[in-house]
Design a protein around this motif. Structure first.
Motif, PDB file in Angstrom:
ATOM      1  N   UNK A 390     -40.097  -8.562 -30.773  1.00 46.06           N
ATOM      2  CA  UNK A 390     -40.197  -8.874 -32.190  1.00 46.06           C
ATOM      3  C   UNK A 390     -39.879  -7.628 -33.017  1.00 46.06           C
ATOM      4  N   UNK A 391     -38.804  -7.676 -33.782  1.00 43.12           N
ATOM      5  CA  UNK A 391     -38.478  -6.615 -34.753  1.00 43.12           C
ATOM      6  C   UNK A 391     -38.552  -5.218 -34.135  1.00 43.12           C
ATOM      7  N   UNK A 392     -38.018  -5.079 -32.935  1.00 44.33           N
ATOM      8  CA  UNK A 392     -38.163  -3.806 -32.213  1.00 44.33           C
ATOM      9  C   UNK A 392     -36.843  -3.174 -31.817  1.00 44.33           C
ATOM     10  N   UNK A 393     -35.727  -3.732 -32.259  1.00 42.62           N
ATOM     11  CA  UNK A 393     -34.433  -3.212 -31.816  1.00 42.62           C
ATOM     12  C   UNK A 393     -34.315  -1.709 -32.022  1.00 42.62           C
ATOM     13  N   UNK A 394     -34.769  -1.207 -33.156  1.00 45.89           N
ATOM     14  CA  UNK A 394     -34.575   0.208 -33.473  1.00 45.89           C
ATOM     15  C   UNK A 394     -35.738   1.097 -33.037  1.00 45.89           C
ATOM     16  N   UNK A 395     -36.636   0.537 -32.263  1.00 45.17           N
ATOM     17  CA  UNK A 395     -37.773   1.321 -31.755  1.00 45.17           C
ATOM     18  C   UNK A 395     -37.348   2.047 -30.482  1.00 45.17           C
ATOM     19  N   UNK A 396     -36.589   3.114 -30.657  1.00 47.60           N
ATOM     20  CA  UNK A 396     -36.007   3.801 -29.493  1.00 47.60           C
ATOM     21  C   UNK A 396     -37.058   4.459 -28.603  1.00 47.60           C
ATOM     22  N   UNK A 416     -36.905 -12.457 -30.730  1.00 44.59           N
ATOM     23  CA  UNK A 416     -37.606 -13.669 -30.306  1.00 44.59           C
ATOM     24  C   UNK A 416     -37.065 -14.904 -31.025  1.00 44.59           C
ATOM     25  N   UNK A 417     -36.840 -14.819 -32.279  1.00 49.33           N
ATOM     26  CA  UNK A 417     -36.260 -15.940 -33.031  1.00 49.33           C
ATOM     27  C   UNK A 417     -35.545 -15.370 -34.261  1.00 49.33           C
ATOM     28  N   UNK A 418     -34.245 -15.516 -34.357  1.00 52.19           N
ATOM     29  CA  UNK A 418     -33.311 -16.002 -33.374  1.00 52.19           C
ATOM     30  C   UNK A 418     -32.777 -14.872 -32.513  1.00 52.19           C
ATOM     31  N   UNK A 419     -32.204 -15.212 -31.367  1.00 49.59           N
ATOM     32  CA  UNK A 419     -31.667 -14.193 -30.485  1.00 49.59           C
ATOM     33  C   UNK A 419     -30.603 -13.344 -31.162  1.00 49.59           C
ATOM     34  N   UNK A 420     -29.816 -13.959 -32.046  1.00 51.20           N
ATOM     35  CA  UNK A 420     -28.664 -13.274 -32.651  1.00 51.20           C
ATOM     36  C   UNK A 420     -28.977 -12.672 -34.016  1.00 51.20           C
ATOM     37  N   UNK A 421     -30.237 -12.449 -34.315  1.00 53.37           N
ATOM     38  CA  UNK A 421     -30.659 -11.950 -35.626  1.00 53.37           C
ATOM     39  C   UNK A 421     -29.936 -10.661 -36.018  1.00 53.37           C
ATOM     40  N   UNK A 422     -29.710  -9.767 -35.067  1.00 55.11           N
ATOM     41  CA  UNK A 422     -29.192  -8.425 -35.390  1.00 55.11           C
ATOM     42  C   UNK A 422     -27.671  -8.340 -35.305  1.00 55.11           C
ATOM     43  N   UNK A 423     -27.014  -9.444 -35.009  1.00 55.72           N
ATOM     44  CA  UNK A 423     -25.558  -9.575 -35.107  1.00 55.72           C
ATOM     45  C   UNK A 423     -24.785  -8.458 -34.418  1.00 55.72           C
ATOM     46  N   UNK A 424     -25.192  -8.136 -33.207  1.00 54.53           N
ATOM     47  CA  UNK A 424     -24.427  -7.202 -32.396  1.00 54.53           C
ATOM     48  C   UNK A 424     -24.712  -5.741 -32.626  1.00 54.53           C
TER      49      UNK A 424
END
Length: 514
Positions: A390-396, A416-424
């Protein structure tokens, strides 16, 4: 006593001490010499429960004779035939469950009653007492075959079991299984001496999870009626990951099989990037689901049995723990994979050794988890791991724990919802990419249909030096098939190249500036 007698005496004492030490009491692992097979369709539900607990006890004892439940479903006949053809283990069918009881020489039973939830109590205690579970309607027949009642747990629920027997169960494994599942996963709970329970998303469930060791495993599945996060999240916070497996059978027996090295067929080479090209990789979801891997994933033409498989590069998720739960099955998938110009390639399912949310996992437990994951990935020739969070993509700081491991080349991030939220979007951790999904194929979701995905990819930049030059497409296993992926692949422009997940990750590592 002369010196020689003293030496012999001390050697005898030493041997006795060694025999009593835990490292020396484990039975030597061996493949079974024969497998007796019985169809679940030829047993009542009560008989199937009895046989599943017997199956678990024989596997626990490392018996030369093992049992196998043929469900006329999914890959179960394939795994059985594979054991004979490739591991030299013969099998024979029987239609009499009581003959199996007789052959086993088990003498005791635990009495339970269908409908009062004592089935889980009987299953749990079977593993630690060596007695099989017998429903009250089968008592007369059980005693006719020489069985004696060891314990009566009718009316006793899982809380009673925990209050009285918790110290006897393993503390790094627990099994979550509904009481109306007659045989599924019960064999494995017995083999592992694990407590088996089901209580919804209750305080008692939380108490059990919190009572386990660091980075423990919950097999089965919880109450997902309000979303799977409702039980995966509390488990994650307790440092427990889940292996979806509530419909699985024969794990007790399959986990006794030994295989050679598990090696994927796809070539381990680096390809140069082509300028003016957009790179795409497709990945089927839900590869952490062990029951699906054992079941109709193998046999259904929507997935691995599709006639389209091998006509384009495709990524599949798989559980690295399958190397212990069913190593012959994992080896079968690797050996059956397409290779060459169009390859099947496996990556680790979410979010590592099992399903959990890394951002919610306690730091100490996460450190332990990723180290074990690294070992499993080395053992199973897997190099990329999927993450759901959840909202963790940039939590390096989270991803550094994963990418510091030598066998992990990169991560695929699914919101978690949606899988493609961060668009690559790609973030970097220890010079390794954490790649988010740009597109999805998922029935009923806006922008996740074939036409929308085709248009998006065909209009995307052709620039391998930019993260915009790459598209990770997640294919929702339960609403889309390999035929749907083929529809997209066939309509992509000639300057779009579909590659395997590892080639996709390697191209990003070698070409994208960061």
């Amino acid at each position: 006593m002369n010196n020689r007698k003293k030496i012999i005496s001390w050697m005898t004492i030493l041997l006795i001490m060694m025999a009593c030490h835990p490292l020396y009491t484990t039975a030597k692992a061996q493949d079974p010499e024969h497998i007796y097979v019985i169809k679940t369709s030829e047993m009542s539900a009560e008989e199937a429960t009895m046989i599943a607990t017997l199956q678990g006890l024989l596997a626990q004892q490392n018996s030369k004779i093992q049992l196998y439940l043929d469900r006329d479903y999914g890959g179960y006949q394939t795994w059985l035939k594979d054991l004979e053809e490739n591991y030299g283990i013969p099998y024979s069918y029987t239609d009499n469950p009581w003959e199996l009881v007789k052959k086993s020489k088990i003498k005791d039973y635990i009495l339970f009653k269908k409908g009062d939830d004592s089935i889980n109590s009987a299953t749990s205690l079977a593993g630690v007492t060596g007695a099989i579970a017998v429903e009250e309607s089968l008592v007369n027949k059980a005693e006719f075959y020489g069985l004696q009642e060891k314990m009566d747990v009718r009316g006793k629920d899982e809380k009673w079991v925990k209050d009285h027997y918790w110290p006897q169960f393993k503390k790094d494994i627990i099994v979550e299984q509904k009481e109306d599942f007659a045989f599924q996963l019960r064999d494995f709970a017995v083999k592992e001496k694990s407590m088996i329970f089901y209580d919804g998303n209750s305080p008692f469930r939380s108490e059990l999870m919190e009572g386990l060791k660091n980075d423990s495993t919950a097999f089965g599945w919880g109450d997902a009626s309000s979303g799977e996060d409702q039980f995966i999240s509390p488990s994650s916070k307790a440092g427990v990951f889940t292996i979806p497996s509530d419909h699985a059978s024969n794990l007790s027996m399959l986990s006794t099989i030994k295989t050679g090295p598990l090696k994927q067929k796809t070539a381990d080479t680096k390809r140069p990037a082509n300028k003016n090209t957009h790179y795409v990789t497709f990945l089927m979801t839900d590869g952490d689901n062990v029951q699906w891997l054992l079941g109709d994933f193998q046999s259904d033409n929507r997935w691995y049995a599709s006639k389209e498989r091998g006509t384009f590069n495709m990524g599949w998720g798989i559980s690295p723990l399958l190397s212990e739960l069913a190593p012959s099955v994992m080896n079968w998938y690797y050996e059956s994979a397409s290779q060459g110009e169009h390859s099947d390639q496996f990556v680790v399912g979410p979010s590592g050794t099992g399903y959990m949310y890394p951002s919610q996992y306690p730091e100490k437990e996460l450190n332990k988890h990723v180290k074990k994951l690294n070992q499993y990935m080395g053992k199973t020739d897997l190099h990329i791991a999927q993450i759901i969070d959840f909202n963790s993509l940039e939590n390096t700081s989270l991803w550094n724990k994963y990418t510091s491991q030598k066998n992990i080349d990169g991560l695929f991030y699914l919101e978690y919802s949606r899988y493609d939220t961060h668009k690559g979007k790609i973030v970097w951790s220890n010079d390794k990419p954490v790649i988010s999904a740009r597109e999805m194929l998922w029935s009923g979701l806006a922008g996740a249909d074939e036409k929308s995905v085709i248009e998006s990819i065909n209009s995307a930049p052709r620039n391998p030096e930019s993260e915009q030059g790459y598209t990770l497409v997640l294919v929702h296993a339960w609403s889309k098939s390999l035929s749907d992926v083929k529809t997209v692949v066939e309509q992509l422009n000639s300057d779009v190249e579909v590659v395997t997940p590892e080639d996709f990750t390697s191209l990003i590592k070698e070409n994208v500036t960061h």
